[in-house]
Motif scaffolding. Structure first.
Motif, mmCIF file in Angstrom:
data_model
loop_
_atom_site.group_PDB
_atom_site.id
_atom_site.type_symbol
_atom_site.label_atom_id
_atom_site.label_comp_id
_atom_site.label_asym_id
_atom_site.label_seq_id
_atom_site.Cartn_x
_atom_site.Cartn_y
_atom_site.Cartn_z
ATOM 1 N N MET A 1 0.860 -1.179 0.000
ATOM 2 C CA MET A 1 0.000 0.000 0.000
ATOM 3 C C MET A 1 0.903 1.237 0.000
ATOM 4 O O MET A 1 1.602 1.506 0.952
ATOM 5 C CB MET A 1 -0.901 -0.034 1.232
ATOM 6 C CG MET A 1 -1.988 0.994 1.214
ATOM 7 S SD MET A 1 -3.098 0.835 2.619
ATOM 8 C CE MET A 1 -4.337 -0.220 1.934
ATOM 9 N N SER A 2 0.915 1.957 -1.100
ATOM 10 C CA SER A 2 1.837 3.076 -1.253
ATOM 11 C C SER A 2 1.250 4.406 -0.801
ATOM 12 O O SER A 2 1.965 5.389 -0.714
ATOM 13 C CB SER A 2 2.262 3.180 -2.715
ATOM 14 O OG SER A 2 1.134 3.457 -3.519
ATOM 15 N N ASP A 3 -0.018 4.457 -0.525
ATOM 16 C CA ASP A 3 -0.652 5.726 -0.155
ATOM 17 C C ASP A 3 -0.859 5.859 1.351
ATOM 18 O O ASP A 3 -1.838 6.443 1.799
ATOM 19 C CB ASP A 3 -1.971 5.900 -0.904
ATOM 20 C CG ASP A 3 -2.940 4.758 -0.673
ATOM 21 O OD1 ASP A 3 -2.512 3.701 -0.180
ATOM 22 O OD2 ASP A 3 -4.130 4.928 -0.983
ATOM 23 N N LEU A 4 0.088 5.361 2.111
ATOM 24 C CA LEU A 4 0.003 5.484 3.566
ATOM 25 C C LEU A 4 0.259 6.930 3.971
ATOM 26 O O LEU A 4 0.944 7.674 3.273
ATOM 27 C CB LEU A 4 1.033 4.575 4.241
ATOM 28 C CG LEU A 4 0.843 3.083 4.019
ATOM 29 C CD1 LEU A 4 1.960 2.316 4.717
ATOM 30 C CD2 LEU A 4 -0.503 2.622 4.525
ATOM 31 N N PHE A 5 -0.289 7.325 5.105
ATOM 32 C CA PHE A 5 -0.111 8.676 5.624
ATOM 33 C C PHE A 5 0.995 8.673 6.670
ATOM 34 O O PHE A 5 0.998 7.831 7.568
ATOM 35 C CB PHE A 5 -1.416 9.166 6.261
ATOM 36 C CG PHE A 5 -1.259 10.494 6.953
ATOM 37 C CD1 PHE A 5 -1.285 11.656 6.216
ATOM 38 C CD2 PHE A 5 -1.054 10.559 8.317
ATOM 39 C CE1 PHE A 5 -1.124 12.882 6.834
ATOM 40 C CE2 PHE A 5 -0.894 11.777 8.948
ATOM 41 C CZ PHE A 5 -0.928 12.948 8.204
ATOM 42 N N TRP A 6 1.942 9.598 6.559
ATOM 43 C CA TRP A 6 2.999 9.743 7.563
ATOM 44 C C TRP A 6 3.131 11.203 7.943
ATOM 45 O O TRP A 6 3.230 12.072 7.076
ATOM 46 C CB TRP A 6 4.341 9.234 7.032
ATOM 47 C CG TRP A 6 4.322 7.769 6.795
ATOM 48 C CD1 TRP A 6 4.201 7.137 5.593
ATOM 49 C CD2 TRP A 6 4.378 6.740 7.781
ATOM 50 N NE1 TRP A 6 4.182 5.775 5.776
ATOM 51 C CE2 TRP A 6 4.294 5.502 7.106
ATOM 52 C CE3 TRP A 6 4.493 6.732 9.173
ATOM 53 C CZ2 TRP A 6 4.317 4.284 7.766
ATOM 54 C CZ3 TRP A 6 4.529 5.520 9.812
ATOM 55 C CH2 TRP A 6 4.435 4.310 9.128
ATOM 56 N N LEU A 7 3.116 11.475 9.231
ATOM 57 C CA LEU A 7 3.382 12.826 9.713
ATOM 58 C C LEU A 7 4.846 13.153 9.460
ATOM 59 O O LEU A 7 5.711 12.283 9.577
ATOM 60 C CB LEU A 7 3.101 12.926 11.212
ATOM 61 C CG LEU A 7 1.636 12.862 11.620
ATOM 62 C CD1 LEU A 7 1.514 12.610 13.112
ATOM 63 C CD2 LEU A 7 0.930 14.150 11.249
ATOM 64 N N THR A 8 5.129 14.407 9.132
ATOM 65 C CA THR A 8 6.512 14.834 8.932
ATOM 66 C C THR A 8 7.161 15.090 10.292
ATOM 67 O O THR A 8 6.472 15.203 11.313
ATOM 68 C CB THR A 8 6.574 16.123 8.095
ATOM 69 O OG1 THR A 8 5.969 17.192 8.839
ATOM 70 C CG2 THR A 8 5.879 15.951 6.752
ATOM 71 N N GLU A 9 8.472 15.212 10.284
ATOM 72 C CA GLU A 9 9.193 15.524 11.523
ATOM 73 C C GLU A 9 8.769 16.885 12.064
ATOM 74 O O GLU A 9 8.639 17.073 13.271
ATOM 75 C CB GLU A 9 10.709 15.485 11.289
ATOM 76 C CG GLU A 9 11.233 14.105 10.977
ATOM 77 C CD GLU A 9 11.036 13.128 12.135
ATOM 78 O OE1 GLU A 9 11.137 13.525 13.307
ATOM 79 O OE2 GLU A 9 10.779 11.943 11.846
ATOM 80 N N ALA A 10 8.539 17.847 11.169
ATOM 81 C CA ALA A 10 8.109 19.186 11.594
ATOM 82 C C ALA A 10 6.726 19.131 12.255
ATOM 83 O O ALA A 10 6.487 19.798 13.267
ATOM 84 C CB ALA A 10 8.085 20.131 10.397
ATOM 85 N N GLN A 11 5.823 18.342 11.683
ATOM 86 C CA GLN A 11 4.488 18.207 12.274
ATOM 87 C C GLN A 11 4.583 17.560 13.656
ATOM 88 O O GLN A 11 3.904 17.986 14.591
ATOM 89 C CB GLN A 11 3.589 17.375 11.364
ATOM 90 C CG GLN A 11 3.206 18.084 10.087
ATOM 91 C CD GLN A 11 2.543 17.164 9.089
ATOM 92 O OE1 GLN A 11 2.918 15.993 8.963
ATOM 93 N NE2 GLN A 11 1.567 17.688 8.360
ATOM 94 N N MET A 12 5.415 16.540 13.768
ATOM 95 C CA MET A 12 5.580 15.869 15.066
ATOM 96 C C MET A 12 6.163 16.810 16.103
ATOM 97 O O MET A 12 5.756 16.798 17.262
ATOM 98 C CB MET A 12 6.466 14.630 14.930
ATOM 99 C CG MET A 12 5.742 13.434 14.381
ATOM 100 S SD MET A 12 4.282 12.942 15.326
ATOM 101 C CE MET A 12 5.000 12.416 16.856
#
Length: 75
Positions: A1-12
């Motif tokens: 599944m290539s459309d996974l959501f990941w928070l960026t380091e800046a968002q974290m």
């Protein structure tokens, strides 16, 4: 599944002050778990349908439940 959501380091970095402190045993990666929670909610999936890349579905649910009860997501 290539459309996974990941928070960026800046968002974290912006969100981390709102997370409860870990007591005792270190927690599983907050970024992975929170990204999984967002993915589940955005796509209207059941917890058990979470992609394996986010870790065990029980971990996602437990963190969501515990943090919801503490008002973390409301802040």
């Amino acid at each position: 599944m290539s459309d996974l959501f990941w928070l960026t380091e800046a968002q974290m970095a912006r969100l981390e002050p709102y997370f409860p402190k870990s007591h005792g045993k270190p927690r599983v990666d907050d970024r992975r778990v929170l990204s999984g929670i967002i993915f589940i909610n955005r796509n209207g999936l059941r917890w058990r349908d979470a992609p394996a890349e986010y870790g065990p579905h029980k971990t996602l649910y437990n963190r969501w439940k515990r943090w919801s009860d503490k008002g973390v997501f409301g802040r």
